[in-house]
Write an enzyme that holds these catalytic residues in place. Structure first.
Site, PDB file in Angstrom:
ATOM      1  N   ASP A 121      -0.861  -3.383  10.281  1.00 59.64           N
ATOM      2  CA  ASP A 121      -2.200  -3.810   9.872  1.00 59.64           C
ATOM      3  C   ASP A 121      -3.154  -2.816  10.489  1.00 59.64           C
ATOM      4  O   ASP A 121      -3.087  -2.510  11.681  1.00 59.64           O
ATOM      5  CB  ASP A 121      -2.526  -5.227  10.342  1.00 59.64           C
ATOM      6  CG  ASP A 121      -3.750  -5.737   9.596  1.00 59.64           C
ATOM      7  OD1 ASP A 121      -3.641  -5.975   8.383  1.00 59.64           O
ATOM      8  OD2 ASP A 121      -4.822  -5.856  10.212  1.00 59.64           O
ATOM      9  N   ASN A 162       0.839  -1.201   0.000  1.00 63.51           N
ATOM     10  CA  ASN A 162       0.000   0.000   0.000  1.00 63.51           C
ATOM     11  C   ASN A 162       0.881   1.262   0.000  1.00 63.51           C
ATOM     12  O   ASN A 162       1.515   1.603   1.001  1.00 63.51           O
ATOM     13  CB  ASN A 162      -0.895  -0.059   1.249  1.00 63.51           C
ATOM     14  CG  ASN A 162      -1.840   1.122   1.351  1.00 63.51           C
ATOM     15  OD1 ASN A 162      -1.508   2.234   0.944  1.00 63.51           O
ATOM     16  ND2 ASN A 162      -3.005   0.883   1.913  1.00 63.51           N
ATOM     17  N   PHE A 207      -5.391   8.526   1.978  1.00 65.21           N
ATOM     18  CA  PHE A 207      -5.810   7.412   1.107  1.00 65.21           C
ATOM     19  C   PHE A 207      -7.018   6.735   1.743  1.00 65.21           C
ATOM     20  O   PHE A 207      -7.470   7.117   2.823  1.00 65.21           O
ATOM     21  CB  PHE A 207      -4.634   6.424   0.928  1.00 65.21           C
ATOM     22  CG  PHE A 207      -4.216   5.720   2.188  1.00 65.21           C
ATOM     23  CD1 PHE A 207      -4.652   4.431   2.450  1.00 65.21           C
ATOM     24  CD2 PHE A 207      -3.396   6.334   3.134  1.00 65.21           C
ATOM     25  CE1 PHE A 207      -4.285   3.765   3.611  1.00 65.21           C
ATOM     26  CE2 PHE A 207      -3.015   5.678   4.296  1.00 65.21           C
ATOM     27  CZ  PHE A 207      -3.462   4.388   4.539  1.00 65.21           C
ATOM     28  N   HIS A 267      -3.686   6.984  14.031  1.00 62.57           N
ATOM     29  CA  HIS A 267      -3.436   5.641  14.550  1.00 62.57           C
ATOM     30  C   HIS A 267      -2.036   5.168  14.165  1.00 62.57           C
ATOM     31  O   HIS A 267      -1.275   4.677  14.984  1.00 62.57           O
ATOM     32  CB  HIS A 267      -4.509   4.693  13.994  1.00 62.57           C
ATOM     33  CG  HIS A 267      -4.712   4.772  12.498  1.00 62.57           C
ATOM     34  ND1 HIS A 267      -4.742   5.963  11.818  1.00 62.57           N
ATOM     35  CD2 HIS A 267      -4.834   3.814  11.543  1.00 62.57           C
ATOM     36  CE1 HIS A 267      -4.900   5.729  10.530  1.00 62.57           C
ATOM     37  NE2 HIS A 267      -4.954   4.434  10.339  1.00 62.57           N
ATOM     38  N   GLY A 274       0.133   4.373  -0.012  1.00 58.37           N
ATOM     39  CA  GLY A 274      -0.303   5.401   0.947  1.00 58.37           C
ATOM     40  C   GLY A 274       0.361   5.206   2.301  1.00 58.37           C
ATOM     41  O   GLY A 274       0.852   6.151   2.925  1.00 58.37           O
ATOM     42  N   LYS A 275       0.406   3.944   2.739  1.00 60.32           N
ATOM     43  CA  LYS A 275       1.034   3.641   4.031  1.00 60.32           C
ATOM     44  C   LYS A 275       2.546   3.873   3.985  1.00 60.32           C
ATOM     45  O   LYS A 275       3.120   4.439   4.911  1.00 60.32           O
ATOM     46  CB  LYS A 275       0.825   2.163   4.375  1.00 60.32           C
ATOM     47  CG  LYS A 275      -0.545   1.805   4.860  1.00 60.32           C
ATOM     48  CD  LYS A 275      -0.473   0.349   5.263  1.00 60.32           C
ATOM     49  CE  LYS A 275      -1.795  -0.232   5.616  1.00 60.32           C
ATOM     50  NZ  LYS A 275      -1.665  -1.659   5.940  1.00 60.32           N
TER      51      LYS A 275
HETATM   52  P1  IMP Z   1      -4.288  -3.520   5.527  1.00 58.09           P
HETATM   53  O1  IMP Z   1      -3.732  -3.035   6.826  1.00 58.09           O
HETATM   54  O2  IMP Z   1      -3.286  -3.431   4.431  1.00 58.09           O
HETATM   55  O3  IMP Z   1      -4.961  -4.840   5.659  1.00 58.09           O
HETATM   56  O4  IMP Z   1      -5.407  -2.511   5.048  1.00 58.09           O
HETATM   57  C1  IMP Z   1      -5.864  -1.504   5.836  1.00 58.09           C
HETATM   58  C2  IMP Z   1      -7.001  -0.786   5.144  1.00 58.09           C
HETATM   59  O5  IMP Z   1      -7.622   0.020   6.132  1.00 58.09           O
HETATM   60  C3  IMP Z   1      -6.531   0.172   4.066  1.00 58.09           C
HETATM   61  O6  IMP Z   1      -6.486  -0.408   2.804  1.00 58.09           O
HETATM   62  C4  IMP Z   1      -7.591   1.245   4.160  1.00 58.09           C
HETATM   63  O7  IMP Z   1      -8.754   0.813   3.529  1.00 58.09           O
HETATM   64  C5  IMP Z   1      -7.885   1.296   5.642  1.00 58.09           C
HETATM   65  N1  IMP Z   1      -7.015   2.278   6.323  1.00 58.09           N
HETATM   66  C6  IMP Z   1      -6.031   1.992   7.208  1.00 58.09           C
HETATM   67  N2  IMP Z   1      -5.413   3.122   7.607  1.00 58.09           N
HETATM   68  C7  IMP Z   1      -6.015   4.121   6.942  1.00 58.09           C
HETATM   69  C8  IMP Z   1      -5.785   5.529   6.926  1.00 58.09           C
HETATM   70  O8  IMP Z   1      -4.876   6.081   7.556  1.00 58.09           O
HETATM   71  N3  IMP Z   1      -6.602   6.224   6.126  1.00 58.09           N
HETATM   72  C9  IMP Z   1      -7.596   5.650   5.386  1.00 58.09           C
HETATM   73  N4  IMP Z   1      -7.828   4.357   5.346  1.00 58.09           N
HETATM   74  C10 IMP Z   1      -7.043   3.581   6.135  1.00 58.09           C
END
Ligand code: IMP
Length: 199
Positions: free
Chosen positions: A70, A10, A153, A181, A12-13
């Site tokens: 996560d 991701n 994102f 978070h 964005g992360k």
């Molecule tokens: P994972 O941690 O990759 O399984 O996915 C986490 C999902 O939570 C992301 O794809 C977003 O849909 C959502 N998410 C987590 N953190 C954020 C944030 O900071 N902003 C917006 N969406 C978030």
């Protein structure tokens, strides 16, 4: 210089994590920059479990320190959905513009006090010669009545924070990282990282 591989696809992360680790003397690499191309089955039922699964899955591909996050959104009115399923919610390939519109629709006419929600982030730090550690950060907010902002994102445009009276997509990156978070979980993890880097 030590390398840290961030266990996520991701972007964005990665952008947020890279910015937050800027002041450490480390090279932060994405999985693709580290030449790792694997699909990780996130089958845990808690954020911590999934963060550990992701971090430990990379151990056999690198000797670097691995950082995994996560995270997800809990909406109280939807019985805490989408939670750990946030990325897959309403279809893995559905755009967030559509997902956010669908959530706004599900909460149509719901009064503000029942629109409470939070972002949660668990981080795991792993390396070949250490026990994996986790941290957790949360930010409380509510689902707005319309999408706002173009930064961030995912669900950022519909996640509003009372104190700032706007969405996390309407905040500059520094502010979001300070209160989010992910920012909170990473702040705690940075302390652990510093100890490891100082050996
Ligand atoms: P994972 O941690 O990759 O399984 O996915 C986490 C999902 O939570 C992301 O794809 C977003 O849909 C959502 N998410 C987590 N953190 C954020 C944030 O900071 N902003 C917006 N969406 C978030």
């Amino acid at each position: 210089m030590q390398t840290i591989v961030v266990a996520t696809q991701n972007i964005g992360k990665v952008v947020e994590i890279k910015k937050m680790l800027e002041d450490l003397n480390v090279e932060v690499k994405t999985m693709s920059e580290a030449g790792i191309d694997i699909d990780i089955d996130e089958n845990g039922i808690t954020f911590e479990e999934n963060a550990i699964i992701k971090a430990e899955a990379l151990k056999k591909y690198t000797n670097a320190i691995i950082l995994a996050d996560d995270s997800g959104l809990e909406i109280d009115y939807l019985n805490k959905e989408p939670g750990v399923y946030s990325a897959r919610y309403l279809g893995k390939d559905t755009s967030y513009k559509i997902k956010n519109e669908m959530i706004l629709d599900k909460l149509k006419n719901v009064p503000k006090e029942k629109r409470t929600a939070r972002f949660i982030c668990a981080m795991a730090l792993a390396a070949n010669d250490m026990r994996t550690v986790t941290t957790r950060g949360t930010i409380e907010g509510y689902i707005g009545y319309e999408a706002r902002g173009t930064n961030g994102f995912g669900y950022d445009p519909i996640f509003f924070v009372d104190e700032y009276n706007t969405s996390t997509a309407d905040m500059c990156a520094d502010l979001k990282n300070e209160i989010s978070h992910r920012g909170k979980a990473l702040k705690q993890m940075k302390e652990r990282l510093k100890e490891i880097l100082e050996g």
